[in-house]
Scaffold this motif. Structure first.
Motif, PDB file in Angstrom:
ATOM      1  N   ILE A 100     -51.450 -23.966   1.598  1.00 27.24           N
ATOM      2  CA  ILE A 100     -50.529 -22.871   1.909  1.00 27.24           C
ATOM      3  C   ILE A 100     -49.345 -22.873   0.945  1.00 27.24           C
ATOM      4  N   ARG A 101     -48.831 -24.054   0.635  1.00 23.68           N
ATOM      5  CA  ARG A 101     -47.707 -24.134  -0.319  1.00 23.68           C
ATOM      6  C   ARG A 101     -48.146 -23.674  -1.705  1.00 23.68           C
ATOM      7  N   GLU A 102     -49.335 -24.110  -2.141  1.00 24.29           N
ATOM      8  CA  GLU A 102     -49.816 -23.740  -3.475  1.00 24.29           C
ATOM      9  C   GLU A 102     -50.056 -22.241  -3.578  1.00 24.29           C
ATOM     10  N   ALA A 103     -50.317 -21.582  -2.429  1.00 22.15           N
ATOM     11  CA  ALA A 103     -50.494 -20.124  -2.426  1.00 22.15           C
ATOM     12  C   ALA A 103     -49.159 -19.393  -2.442  1.00 22.15           C
ATOM     13  N   GLY A 104     -48.057 -20.142  -2.418  1.00 24.88           N
ATOM     14  CA  GLY A 104     -46.728 -19.534  -2.475  1.00 24.88           C
ATOM     15  C   GLY A 104     -46.291 -18.892  -1.185  1.00 24.88           C
ATOM     16  N   LEU A 105     -46.862 -19.322  -0.061  1.00 22.61           N
ATOM     17  CA  LEU A 105     -46.528 -18.724   1.227  1.00 22.61           C
ATOM     18  C   LEU A 105     -45.508 -19.579   1.973  1.00 22.61           C
ATOM     19  N   GLU A 106     -44.514 -18.920   2.552  1.00 24.47           N
ATOM     20  CA  GLU A 106     -43.534 -19.607   3.381  1.00 24.47           C
ATOM     21  C   GLU A 106     -43.399 -18.861   4.702  1.00 24.47           C
ATOM     22  N   PRO A 107     -43.296 -19.609   5.802  1.00 19.98           N
ATOM     23  CA  PRO A 107     -43.191 -18.933   7.105  1.00 19.98           C
ATOM     24  C   PRO A 107     -41.832 -18.290   7.294  1.00 19.98           C
ATOM     25  N   GLY A 108     -41.825 -17.188   8.029  1.00 17.95           N
ATOM     26  CA  GLY A 108     -40.565 -16.564   8.411  1.00 17.95           C
ATOM     27  C   GLY A 108     -40.080 -17.145   9.721  1.00 17.95           C
ATOM     28  N   ALA A 109     -39.290 -16.393  10.424  1.00 16.33           N
ATOM     29  CA  ALA A 109     -38.767 -16.857  11.711  1.00 16.33           C
ATOM     30  C   ALA A 109     -39.921 -17.042  12.687  1.00 16.33           C
ATOM     31  N   PRO A 110     -39.906 -18.136  13.454  1.00 17.50           N
ATOM     32  CA  PRO A 110     -40.997 -18.367  14.409  1.00 17.50           C
ATOM     33  C   PRO A 110     -41.018 -17.298  15.483  1.00 17.50           C
TER      34      PRO A 110
ATOM     35  N   ALA B  37     -49.777 -17.389  16.792  1.00 21.67           N
ATOM     36  CA  ALA B  37     -48.331 -17.539  16.606  1.00 21.67           C
ATOM     37  C   ALA B  37     -48.018 -18.080  15.213  1.00 21.67           C
ATOM     38  N   PHE B  38     -48.862 -18.990  14.728  1.00 23.80           N
ATOM     39  CA  PHE B  38     -48.643 -19.563  13.398  1.00 23.80           C
ATOM     40  C   PHE B  38     -48.772 -18.494  12.314  1.00 23.80           C
ATOM     41  N   THR B  39     -49.875 -17.748  12.329  1.00 22.70           N
ATOM     42  CA  THR B  39     -50.101 -16.766  11.271  1.00 22.70           C
ATOM     43  C   THR B  39     -49.121 -15.596  11.369  1.00 22.70           C
ATOM     44  N   ALA B  40     -48.648 -15.287  12.592  1.00 22.79           N
ATOM     45  CA  ALA B  40     -47.674 -14.196  12.740  1.00 22.79           C
ATOM     46  C   ALA B  40     -46.390 -14.507  11.988  1.00 22.79           C
ATOM     47  N   ALA B  41     -46.044 -15.794  11.887  1.00 25.18           N
ATOM     48  CA  ALA B  41     -44.813 -16.169  11.187  1.00 25.18           C
ATOM     49  C   ALA B  41     -44.906 -15.897   9.686  1.00 25.18           C
ATOM     50  N   PHE B  42     -46.127 -15.723   9.156  1.00 24.78           N
ATOM     51  CA  PHE B  42     -46.323 -15.466   7.728  1.00 24.78           C
ATOM     52  C   PHE B  42     -46.481 -13.976   7.426  1.00 24.78           C
ATOM     53  N   ALA B  43     -46.401 -13.133   8.469  1.00 19.89           N
ATOM     54  CA  ALA B  43     -46.616 -11.695   8.263  1.00 19.89           C
ATOM     55  C   ALA B  43     -45.670 -11.113   7.209  1.00 19.89           C
ATOM     56  N   PRO B  44     -44.360 -11.441   7.198  1.00 17.64           N
ATOM     57  CA  PRO B  44     -43.477 -10.876   6.161  1.00 17.64           C
ATOM     58  C   PRO B  44     -43.897 -11.305   4.750  1.00 17.64           C
ATOM     59  N   ALA B  45     -44.295 -12.562   4.588  1.00 17.24           N
ATOM     60  CA  ALA B  45     -44.703 -13.056   3.268  1.00 17.24           C
ATOM     61  C   ALA B  45     -45.960 -12.356   2.794  1.00 17.24           C
ATOM     62  N   LEU B  46     -46.909 -12.128   3.699  1.00 18.76           N
ATOM     63  CA  LEU B  46     -48.156 -11.472   3.320  1.00 18.76           C
ATOM     64  C   LEU B  46     -47.906  -9.991   3.019  1.00 18.76           C
ATOM     65  N   ALA B  47     -47.003  -9.366   3.789  1.00 19.68           N
ATOM     66  CA  ALA B  47     -46.712  -7.952   3.568  1.00 19.68           C
ATOM     67  C   ALA B  47     -46.017  -7.735   2.231  1.00 19.68           C
TER      68      ALA B  47
END
Length: 567
Positions: A273-283, A554-564
């Motif tokens: 996940i880190r190598e893909a450049g993804l960071e979680p947003g607010a939980p 819940a985990f993947t929802a926190a990455f929604a802003p990064a993916l968008a």
């Protein structure tokens, strides 16, 4: 069978006496010497029957219709007795406590070598205990041990025979998460240091990912495939079809970075996940729950314990105060021996406390017999077969409302059968059903009683993942019929997905009264009471998410802003 194969089955078929269909159908399988193999599949797929063919219980003990050939360590199992095969295949059963046949740990571990007249029996037993780290328990009586210690004692007894193969049926079914990890670490150590082939029957894909090297998928009595572990766990859709959803970290990374390699550990998932450049947003915030209603049960100053072999009282609960309220879904968690089952039995009135009072629906449990409390509280045992007294599922569910002469008893039974998808099994003896079907039947018994308080001891133990998820869904659905549900469990995913309140037991007290997120966000508390959070919570914590996520969604929802926003 080649020199490198320690187990070879060819055309293996077996039908139990009286069964309509064979349990095994033309099985062809080879397991390499020194492998660490996990046998997986849904309840009733033939996993245990297959493994009992390795040590000769099938066909020498279970005398059904047998055909084909099984060779273990160069010996045809038809040509050797179960006793002779025990030198080559050790078996640790799911009900491992029944394997302990001698008073002390040392005597039990030495039982096999002594009875076979092996001159080096002392060296064998001492070596086995040392390898598994239980040599300090040698003088202990087996009934003084925790569940985890008993499991390692049974394994040491098998190991003392120095077999080429060790089969372990459901290694973690009744162990707390930390002891489950310890059991797998010991199996891995035996596999590495002695070269012993390890075969486990397992439903927990996360243990398979970390410890197994190959995976056998059983389906309807046949081997669907035998593959290296990473390739096997990469077949997510196929596994799900057979009741084995992928581990949480695999499901989560597949959603976030579909092209990535299958991660087998939390560290691999976090790195990807880190190598893909993804960071979680607010939980994602925890769902808002309704405030609890009136008190259903209360413990006031409760202390309880049991006398040991030296007539000394071993305190299990000490000065406990608790109120259990309407609308709550309560998980009791803690190490083996923390007092979870004791607390449940006190709430039923089967036991009364040595000190203090227990009240259910305002009734002091000392003042009435347990049978009278059954109108208000129902206790579903850890082992479903202990609940069965009649000749059919319908009769089991009907027994309580019929005995209480409920005018709507017949409609209650039909409603319960329909709700729990048991109608097609209604006329079957509950003892002949699969583990998942038996568990649904016991839930049906509880639902038909319509108690104010429903107590369950390890309701998801030994179930395949699909059936386990069904049980979680059914527990959630009980809220409309039962005022308060309490579950004693080692299943942390059940805690995460179902509970609204968590009581953490340890050192004879309630160490914490919290929520699932509060529990899994407290690393120090988890370590202190031998709890291992669900993989997705650990992965979230690794990536800086606080509170940790309780589900893959819940985990993947926190990455929604990064993916968008794109990568």
């Amino acid at each position: 069978m080649t020199v490198d194969d320690v187990i070879a089955a060819a055309g293996l078929a077996f039908r139990y006496p009286g069964a309509a269909e064979p349990t095994l159908k033309g099985v062809d399988l080879r397991i390499a010497r020194g492998d660490f193999t996990a046998v997986i599949g849904g309840n009733g797929s033939g996993k245990t029957t297959l493994c009992k063919a390795f040590n000769g219980l099938i066909p020498h003990f279970w005398s059904g219709e047998f055909s084909g050939e099984v060779t273990v360590d160069g010996v045809d199992t038809l040509d050797a007795s179960v006793a002779a095969l025990s030198h080559r295949v050790g078996y640790v059963y799911q009900d491992f406590g029944n394997q302990l046949v001698r008073p002390s740990v040392r005597e039990d571990v030495a039982f096999g070598p002594v009875n076979f007249g092996l001159a080096d029996h002392r060296e064998r037993s001492e070596s086995a205990m040392r390898l598994l780290g239980i040599d300090h328990l040698a003088r202990k009586y087996v009934w003084e041990l925790s569940g985890g210690q008993q499991h390692l004692t049974a394994l040491a007894g098998v190991l003392a025979m120095d077999p080429a193969v060790i089969v372990v049926d459901e290694p973690v079914a009744e162990l707390d998460p930390a002891r489950a990890e310890e059991t797998y670490r010991m199996l891995k150590r035996v596999n590495k240091e002695r070269g012993t082939t390890i075969v486990v029957i397992e439903h927990h894909a996360e243990f398979i990912a970390r410890y197994a090297r190959s995976v056998v998928l059983m389906s309807a009595g046949t081997v669907r495939w035998h593959l290296p572990v990473r390739e096997a766990l990469g077949r997510g859709e196929e596994l799900a079809e057979h009741g084995i959803p992928a581990p949480q970290i695999i499901a989560a990374t597949a959603r976030l970075i579909p092209e990535t390699d299958v991660p087998l550990t939390v560290a691999e998932a976090a790195q990807g996940i880190r190598e893909a450049g993804l960071e979680p947003g607010a939980p994602v915030p925890e769902p808002v729950t309704q405030p609890p209603g009136p008190v259903i049960a209360r413990l006031s100053g409760v202390s309880h314990g049991y006398r040991d072999v030296h007539s000394e009282v071993s305190t299990v609960l000490d000065d406990v105060d608790l109120a259990l309220c309407e609308g709550e879904r309560i998980a009791l968690v803690g190490s083996n021996g923390a007092g979870k089952s004791t607390l449940l039995r006190l709430l039923t009135g089967l036991n009364v406390p040595r000190k203090g009072t227990v009240e259910v629906d305002g009734i002091d449990t000392r003042s009435v017999k347990p049978a009278r409390l059954a109108d208000r509280v129902c206790y579903l045992y850890q082992h479903p077969e202990q609940m069965f007294l009649n000749d059919s599922v319908r009769q089991e569910i009907a027994m309580f409302p019929t005995q209480r002469r409920r005018p709507d008893a017949e409609s209650i039974v039909e409603d319960v059968l329909d709700r729990l998808r048991l109608t097609e099994f209604a006329d079957r003896d509950g003892r002949t059903l699969s583990g998942g079907q038996q568990r649904r039947t016991t839930l049906g018994i509880g639902l038909a009683m319509a108690p104010a308080l429903l107590l369950l001891d390890e309701p998801t133990a030994s179930l395949d993942t699909a059936t386990r998820n069904d049980v979680i869904a059914m527990l959630a659905a009980l809220a409309e019929r039962i005022r308060c549900v309490v579950v004693a469990t080692h299943d942390m995913q059940l805690v995460a997905e179902w509970a609204t309140r968590v009581l953490v037991l340890g050192k004879a007290r309630v160490l914490a009264d919290t929520t699932p997120a509060g529990l899994f966000g407290d690393a120090e508390l988890c370590e202190r009471v031998n709890l291992v959070p669900p993989q997705i919570s650990v992965l979230g914590r690794e990536l800086g998410m606080h509170p940790p996520p309780l589900s893959v969604d819940a985990f993947t929802a926190a990455f929604a802003p990064a993916l968008a926003g794109g990568r």
